[in-house]
Scaffold this active site. Structure first.
Site, PDB file in Angstrom:
ATOM      1  CG  ASP A  40      -1.736   1.035   0.993  1.00 35.36           C
ATOM      2  OD1 ASP A  40      -2.701   1.191   1.706  1.00 35.36           O
ATOM      3  OD2 ASP A  40      -2.613   1.605  -0.136  1.00 35.36           O
TER       4      ASP A  40
ATOM      5  NE  ARG B 135      -3.672   5.208   0.450  1.00 34.90           N
ATOM      6  CZ  ARG B 135      -3.380   5.180  -0.687  1.00 34.90           C
ATOM      7  NH1 ARG B 135      -3.090   6.144  -1.960  1.00 34.90           N
ATOM      8  NH2 ARG B 135      -2.894   3.819  -0.828  1.00 34.90           N
ATOM      9  CG  ASN B 136      -0.808   4.852   3.450  1.00 34.60           C
ATOM     10  OD1 ASN B 136      -1.797   5.466   4.278  1.00 34.60           O
ATOM     11  ND2 ASN B 136      -1.003   3.479   3.026  1.00 34.60           N
TER      12      ASN B 136
ATOM     13  CG  ASP C  47      -1.022   2.254   7.681  1.00 32.06           C
ATOM     14  OD1 ASP C  47      -1.513   1.641   6.551  1.00 32.06           O
ATOM     15  OD2 ASP C  47      -1.471   2.706   9.005  1.00 32.06           O
TER      16      ASP C  47
HETATM   17  C1  LIG Z   1      -4.509   6.455   6.798  1.00 34.21           C
HETATM   18  O1  LIG Z   1      -4.527   7.568   7.975  1.00 34.21           O
HETATM   19  C2  LIG Z   1      -2.997   7.702   8.443  1.00 34.21           C
HETATM   20  C3  LIG Z   1      -3.175   8.723   9.643  1.00 34.21           C
HETATM   21  C4  LIG Z   1      -2.239   9.043  10.667  1.00 34.21           C
HETATM   22  C5  LIG Z   1      -0.965   7.716  10.698  1.00 34.21           C
HETATM   23  C6  LIG Z   1       0.013   7.697  11.545  1.00 34.21           C
HETATM   24  C7  LIG Z   1       0.400   6.525  11.635  1.00 34.21           C
HETATM   25  C8  LIG Z   1       1.691   6.809  12.543  1.00 34.21           C
HETATM   26  C9  LIG Z   1       2.310   7.486  12.805  1.00 34.21           C
HETATM   27  C10 LIG Z   1       1.416   9.345  12.431  1.00 34.21           C
HETATM   28  N1  LIG Z   1       1.841  11.073  13.318  1.00 34.21           N
HETATM   29  C11 LIG Z   1       0.748  11.034  12.117  1.00 34.21           C
HETATM   30  N2  LIG Z   1       1.192  12.562  11.896  1.00 34.21           N
HETATM   31  C12 LIG Z   1      -0.075  13.466  11.577  1.00 34.21           C
HETATM   32  C13 LIG Z   1       0.192  14.769  11.905  1.00 34.21           C
HETATM   33  C14 LIG Z   1      -1.095  15.406  10.658  1.00 34.21           C
HETATM   34  C15 LIG Z   1      -2.116  15.282  10.041  1.00 34.21           C
HETATM   35  N3  LIG Z   1      -3.275  15.065   9.722  1.00 34.21           N
HETATM   36  C16 LIG Z   1      -3.331  16.713  10.026  1.00 34.21           C
HETATM   37  C17 LIG Z   1      -4.019  17.870   8.947  1.00 34.21           C
HETATM   38  N4  LIG Z   1      -5.875  17.350   8.878  1.00 34.21           N
HETATM   39  C18 LIG Z   1      -6.024  18.289   7.524  1.00 34.21           C
HETATM   40  C19 LIG Z   1      -5.096  16.281   8.182  1.00 34.21           C
HETATM   41  C20 LIG Z   1      -4.421  14.995   8.782  1.00 34.21           C
HETATM   42  C21 LIG Z   1      -2.291  13.981  10.176  1.00 34.21           C
HETATM   43  C22 LIG Z   1      -1.218  12.769  10.541  1.00 34.21           C
HETATM   44  N5  LIG Z   1       0.103  10.681  11.939  1.00 34.21           N
HETATM   45  N6  LIG Z   1       0.369   9.391  11.218  1.00 34.21           N
HETATM   46  C23 LIG Z   1      -1.084   6.563  10.177  1.00 34.21           C
HETATM   47  C24 LIG Z   1      -1.849   6.691   8.604  1.00 34.21           C
END
Ligand SMILES: COc1ccc(-c2cccc3nc(Nc4ccc(N5CCN(C)CC5)cc4)nn23)cc1
Length: 296
Positions: free
Chosen positions: A141, A145-146, A159
């Site tokens: 995947d 986005r990941n 991810d």
């Molecule tokens: C498929 O969705 C995800 C979401 C988060 C993660 C993930 C895994 C492991 C570590 C990790 N750190 C962050 N940080 C993060 C920070 C900000 C945002 N966005 C901020 C702005 N928003 C409009 C969208 C989300 C998303 C993720 N996301 N994240 C993996 C898949």
């Protein structure tokens, strides 16, 4: 002598985990931003917490076992697990990367991100993927986005929801019926035979490189461009049409201002047969060469 209480730092207690906001969801479940604050002083660490819908519980343990074994600069760090109500629901705790994924980050940083930096991100993704392959894992995947942004000079693969281990020395994984598979990131062998090779991850990397060179903008995303290319005759696009277009040799176009040398790398990721595709270790060499050229 009072024995020092051995605390396993990878065990997180629910009562100290405070939810702050949702970070994203997929067909798997969701990822939330939480603060782990055992001292209750509001200064606990921020963590990304992944929980799955109950029916995918087995999947989460496979993901936890995968992340536990991975140690690389360009792979998001595993922190631990949090089990609730007697282990019936388990959550995966990971380091939190504040800037989000490349899809959250790049469109807003288009003017501060030059080609050299895009190639630097591409190189880091290949280094993470080459390591993943060396541990006999197939990601399945890989997409912008990941890929998560630690800071403007470090990105990490974030991810592992669809990652499969190839321990029992098979060279491919047979895809079960996937709900909403990322078909425009899938290689022909995945679409036609439901077989996923390490070389299938290379194809997905080529699509991810295309996303990087278009700054992850939705208007020129692989989905948008493929659907235009397919211009679904009777409305709904189907996999057969996509396979026909790919078998006819059609590919995503060269992004605006993308150097030919970079586009030809993408094309080498999109060779029809898996064995003809470039490998991650060679992509690393080529991207390092392109970097040096850009140093001038
Ligand atoms: C498929 O969705 C995800 C979401 C988060 C993660 C993930 C895994 C492991 C570590 C990790 N750190 C962050 N940080 C993060 C920070 C900000 C945002 N966005 C901020 C702005 N928003 C409009 C969208 C989300 C998303 C993720 N996301 N994240 C993996 C898949």
């Amino acid at each position: 002598r009072v024995p020092i209480q051995e605390v396993d730092p990878t065990v997180f207690e629910t009562r100290f985990l405070r939810k702050i906001k949702d970070l994203g969801e997929g067909h798997f479940g969701k990822v939330e931003l939480c603060q782990y604050d055992p001292r209750g002083d509001g200064r606990g660490q921020l963590v990304a917490v992944k929980s799955l819908k109950p029916e995918s519980r087995g999947q989460l343990w496979r993901e936890i076992d995968t992340m536990r074994e991975l140690y690389h600069h360009n792979i998001v760090k595993y922190r631990g697990v949090c089990s609730e109500d007697g282990g019936r629901t388990t959550k995966l705790i990971m380091e939190y990367l504040p800037a989000g994924s490349l899809k959250d980050y790049l469109p807003w940083r288009k003017h501060q991100t030059d080609l050299r930096r895009l190639l630097h991100y591409a190189l880091q993704i290949c280094q993470g993927m080459d390591y993943l392959g060396s541990q006999r894992f197939i990601h399945r995947d890989l997409a912008a986005r990941n890929v998560l942004v630690e800071n403007e000079s470090t990105v990490k693969i974030g991810d592992f929801g669809l990652t499969k281990s190839m321990k029992e020395d098979k060279s491919y994984y047979t895809v079960r019926e996937e709900t909403d598979s990322p078909v425009f990131w899938y290689a022909p062998e995945c679409l036609v035979d439901c077989k996923f090779y390490s070389a299938s991850d290379v194809w997905s990397f080529g699509v991810t490189l295309y996303e990087l060179l278009t700054y992850c903008e939705t208007s020129s995303s692989p989905t948008t461009v493929f659907l235009e290319m397919l211009r679904p005759i009777q409305g709904q696009m189907n996999i057969t049409q996509l396979v026909e277009v790919l078998m006819a040799g059609r590919r995503l176009p060269c992004p605006p201002h993308c150097p030919d040398a970079v586009y030809s790398l993408m094309r080498r990721c999109w060779e029809s047969s898996p064995e003809n595709r470039i490998q991650f270790k060679d992509l690393i060499t080529e991207l390092e060469l392109l970097q040096d050229e850009r140093h001038g």
